[in-house]
Motif scaffolding. Sequence first.
Motif, mmCIF file in Angstrom:
data_model
loop_
_atom_site.group_PDB
_atom_site.id
_atom_site.type_symbol
_atom_site.label_atom_id
_atom_site.label_comp_id
_atom_site.label_asym_id
_atom_site.label_seq_id
_atom_site.Cartn_x
_atom_site.Cartn_y
_atom_site.Cartn_z
ATOM 1 N N UNK B 58 -41.139 152.663 64.334
ATOM 2 C CA UNK B 58 -41.571 152.303 65.688
ATOM 3 C C UNK B 58 -40.778 151.091 66.157
ATOM 4 N N UNK B 59 -40.402 151.121 67.439
ATOM 5 C CA UNK B 59 -39.620 150.033 67.979
ATOM 6 C C UNK B 59 -40.291 149.391 69.179
ATOM 7 N N UNK B 60 -39.482 148.696 69.953
ATOM 8 C CA UNK B 60 -40.020 148.019 71.125
ATOM 9 C C UNK B 60 -40.121 148.985 72.302
ATOM 10 N N UNK B 61 -40.909 148.610 73.288
ATOM 11 C CA UNK B 61 -41.037 149.359 74.538
ATOM 12 C C UNK B 61 -41.493 150.805 74.347
ATOM 13 N N UNK B 62 -42.250 151.077 73.292
ATOM 14 C CA UNK B 62 -42.818 152.403 73.092
ATOM 15 C C UNK B 62 -41.891 153.434 72.476
ATOM 16 N N UNK B 63 -40.698 153.022 72.066
ATOM 17 C CA UNK B 63 -39.760 153.945 71.434
ATOM 18 C C UNK B 63 -40.059 154.100 69.945
ATOM 19 N N UNK B 64 -39.737 155.276 69.416
ATOM 20 C CA UNK B 64 -39.792 155.496 67.987
ATOM 21 C C UNK B 64 -38.709 156.497 67.591
ATOM 22 N N UNK B 65 -38.380 156.497 66.300
ATOM 23 C CA UNK B 65 -37.352 157.413 65.793
ATOM 24 C C UNK B 65 -37.766 157.864 64.398
ATOM 25 N N UNK B 66 -37.353 159.077 64.050
ATOM 26 C CA UNK B 66 -37.679 159.628 62.743
ATOM 27 C C UNK B 66 -36.400 159.915 61.966
ATOM 28 N N UNK B 67 -36.326 159.364 60.759
ATOM 29 C CA UNK B 67 -35.188 159.609 59.874
ATOM 30 C C UNK B 67 -35.447 160.894 59.102
ATOM 31 N N UNK B 68 -34.553 161.875 59.263
ATOM 32 C CA UNK B 68 -34.682 163.147 58.549
ATOM 33 C C UNK B 68 -33.415 163.351 57.725
#
Lengths: 115, 115
Positions: B58-68
């Motif tokens: 989870x990051x700032x400003x509501x962003x998120x990313x998934x490592x696959x």
Amino acid sequence: DTAVSQTPKYLVTQMGNDKSIKCEQNLGHDTMYWYKQDSKKFLKIMFSYNNKELIINETVPNRFSPKSPDKAHLNLHINSLELGDSAVYFCASSRLSGISYNEQFFGPGTRLTVL
Amino acid sequence: AQSVTQLDSHVSVSEGTPVLLRCNYSSSYSPSLFWYVQHPNKGLQLLLKYTSAATLVKGINGFEAEFKKSETSFHLTKPSAHMSDAAEYFCVVSDQTDSWGKFQFGAGTQVVVTP
């Protein structure tokens, strides 16, 4: 306090002139970088210093010469400026943690325009 | 050697709809992965980072990313776009191969948000 600062923010100059851009970081990082961002937003690494030692030296004209007087400063001197040198130049810093690097912190950029 | 591919150079979304920015990477070792945002005429700001801990970041400003790892992907998402999300986004990879100290940037994805 500004973490990574660059001066000047804007630089307009004539072809053939020599100019310098200065960068300072107050984060206590051991590695600093110079990037060139062209008009298409592509970021290209130019140089990197770790503890004042040059560790990355990409294919850059030798008109570009970096200098790191200490860990907190990395300057970029450009001789005989050409039209193609017009770009935004970003300074960044990072810290080595174990065998990997933490994220980079970027300066605000210096917009160089060569006329 | 490491490399990163941002699959979309330009993404247009309506305000309030989800945002998906796609990034695929190539790395010989366990990579560190980052997403940065650059607003017009500004420097780069870190949104989030993956450094071999939780795969959903989870990051700032509501962003998120998934490592696959199986898909060698690190896609960036946000459930609801805001006008202020209009910017250039960069996916970045760093590992410990012959590119010691080097962060490899993707070509960038420009995000446009329409009312």
